[in-house]
Design a protein around this motif. Structure first.
Motif, short mmCIF file in Angstrom:
data_model
loop_
_atom_site.label_atom_id
_atom_site.label_comp_id
_atom_site.label_asym_id
_atom_site.label_seq_id
_atom_site.Cartn_x
_atom_site.Cartn_y
_atom_site.Cartn_z
N PRO A 237 0.97 -1.42 -0.51
CA PRO A 237 -0.54 -0.04 0.56
C PRO A 237 0.85 0.81 0.04
O PRO A 237 0.65 2.22 -0.63
N GLU A 238 2.21 1.40 0.97
CA GLU A 238 2.91 2.81 1.05
C GLU A 238 3.54 3.26 -0.70
O GLU A 238 3.56 4.57 -0.87
N LEU A 243 3.68 5.45 -6.54
CA LEU A 243 3.33 5.14 -7.84
C LEU A 243 2.21 6.17 -8.10
O LEU A 243 2.33 6.22 -9.41
N LEU A 244 1.68 6.31 -7.53
CA LEU A 244 -0.02 7.10 -7.77
C LEU A 244 0.57 8.65 -8.19
O LEU A 244 0.37 9.18 -9.34
N LEU A 275 -7.30 -7.15 -10.48
CA LEU A 275 -7.44 -5.45 -10.09
C LEU A 275 -8.56 -4.66 -8.93
O LEU A 275 -8.68 -4.40 -7.75
N GLN A 276 -9.49 -5.40 -9.85
CA GLN A 276 -11.38 -4.41 -9.63
C GLN A 276 -11.68 -5.06 -8.28
O GLN A 276 -12.05 -4.52 -7.13
N ARG A 283 -7.17 -4.06 -1.17
CA ARG A 283 -5.82 -4.64 -1.59
C ARG A 283 -4.88 -3.64 -2.80
O ARG A 283 -3.78 -3.53 -2.52
N PHE A 284 -5.41 -2.77 -3.60
CA PHE A 284 -5.87 -2.19 -4.09
C PHE A 284 -6.17 -0.80 -4.58
O PHE A 284 -7.39 -0.35 -4.22
N ARG A 285 -4.73 0.41 -4.73
CA ARG A 285 -6.22 1.49 -4.59
C ARG A 285 -6.77 2.36 -5.96
O ARG A 285 -6.01 1.34 -6.45
#
Length: 437
Positions: A237-238, A243-244, A275-276, A283-285
């Motif tokens: 997550p961090e 990456l965002l 990823l959806q 688990r994924f932004r």
């Protein structure tokens, strides 16, 4: 063979003959380049690559043989068709022995000329130009990548493990205007989580214990080329947050650094995860997924593009056969059929690995199914010695099927033939998965 879209060069000084031949070939769909002198043709030979050359032997400046020799010394020389008079036949025959393709004496019939020319042209594969595959699904993927290559948007490539997502990313990079710049790939699942940030963004000297000097990360090394993040769904997550920022602001900062650095590369991410679904369970932004999924390319599994199997089989065979001293001469038709029937759970990667092993261990002269699928032999041995229950059930199944056939599917008659009651027959048929009629 059709002349459509074939590149033909004509060396002819006679304007009437030249015009006639150009018109004839153009009507057949050929792409014709007309040189009116031998010197002009010789000057063009280093840079022009026609698929065939039609050349008059008698030219005003140089002999047609000199034109042929100029092309013959070039890389991959095209076949020549010489147009001759009766007095030049001996010379034409000599040139054919020297590597020219054919000659025609004047006057010649149109159909004969076109047929002889077509026979000399190199055969074009039905799938000429294919890079990712020959199946309709992969041709569609390649066309999509060709369009995407014209822009610099972020791309998300999805597909099962082993389908060739990195191959697709490399094709995209090569097709783009930055194809000569670096292609830098990082597998987010293969690098330990505590090292991934440093590998991706780099670090400054003294940023942590063991950081003895500045280290440039993948994002920086990519320059103006392509940064490929494989298995991006495995990011912590961090790191997803960082990456965002890389995607949104086109900047990043080395670990331990104080200055923002510009990110110039195109970002291509790939995943075999949903990823959806990962977003749904936290688990994924979600915002990162939106940023990555600007242009989506889905690479289908090998089982959904059967036409690619034989094509890939041949390509991998040639690749590995060139690396080792093998008695194998090629892939047998039986092996191609066995490969077509295999479900390929490991996709293209599995096919590649199986061919590599088969070429290394095959005894030749042809790569056989047992070379590609050695485990099948073991299964055959085990299957040949089934349990007594299996043998008994199979015998009963065949006997009941024959009785039902004799009784035209009537249960009562079949039971009488077998010497058992109707209820017993019904129970046995249920157990063996048989149906009446």
């Amino acid at each position: 063979m059709s002349l459509k879209d074939r590149s033909i060069a004509l060396v002819e000084d006679d304007p009437i003959m030249g015009e006639s031949l150009v018109q004839m070939l153009s009507l057949e769909g050929a792409l014709v380049t007309w040189w009116r002198s031998g010197g002009e043709a010789i000057a063009a030979s280093p840079r022009h690559r026609p698929e065939a050359v039609i050349c008059d032997l008698r030219l005003p400046d140089v002999d047609g043989e000199q034109v042929f020799l100029a092309w013959a010394n070039s890389e991959m020389p095209p076949p020549f068709v010489f147009i001759t008079g009766f007095g030049d036949i001996d010379q034409a025959v000599r040139l054919m022995k020297g590597g020219a393709g054919d000659f025609l004496t004047k006057p010649f019939e149109k159909d004969v000329f076109l047929e002889r020319l077509a026979d000399l042209l190199p055969r074009r594969s039905e799938f000429a130009g294919a890079c990712l595959g020959v199946s309709p699904p992969m041709r569609s993927v390649q066309r999509l990548l060709d369009r995407i290559a014209k822009v610099r948007s972020t791309v998300l490539i999805t597909g099962e493990t082993g389908t060739g997502k990195e191959v697709a990313a490399r094709y995209l990079h090569g097709a783009s205007s930055s194809g000569e710049l670096p292609f830098v790939a990082i597998n987010c699942a293969a690098i330990p989580a505590d090292l991934l940030e440093s590998e991706l963004f780099g670090h400054e000297r003294g940023a942590f214990t063991g950081a003895g000097q500045r280290h440039l990360g993948y994002a920086e090394r990519a320059g103006g080329g392509t940064l490929f993040l494989d298995e991006v769904g495995e990011l912590r997550p961090e790191l997803q947050a960082k990456l965002l920022r890389l995607v949104e602001e086109r900047t990043f900062r080395r670990v331990g650094g104080e200055k923002d650095l510009a990110f110039s590369a195109r970002l291509v991410a790939a995943t075999n995860s949903d990823l959806q679904a990962a977003v749904a369970i936290g688990r994924f932004r979600k915002d990162l997924l939106f940023r990555l999924d600007v242009l989506n390319v889905a690479v289908p599994p090998l089982r959904e593009r059967k036409e690619d199997i034989a094509w890939l089989l041949d390509r991998f065979f040639e690749e590995f056969a060139a690396l080792v001293d093998t008695p194998l001469r090629g892939v047998s038709a039986l092996t191609e059929q066995a490969a077509a029937d295999h479900p390929w759970p490991g996709n293209v990667r599995e096919l590649r690995n199986r061919v590599e092993r088969a070429v290394a261990l095959g005894l030749g002269p042809w790569l056989m199914p047992s070379d590609l699928f050695p485990e099948a032999l073991q299964h055959q041995v085990v299957d040949a010695f089934g349990s007594l229950a299996e043998v008994r059930n199979e015998a009963e199944r065949r006997h009941i099927e024959r009785a039902l056939g004799c009784a035209s599917g009537e249960m009562a008659r079949a039971a009488k033939i077998l010497g058992i009651g109707r209820t017993t027959l019904w129970e046995k048929m249920q157990k063996l998965g048989l149906r009446a009629g």
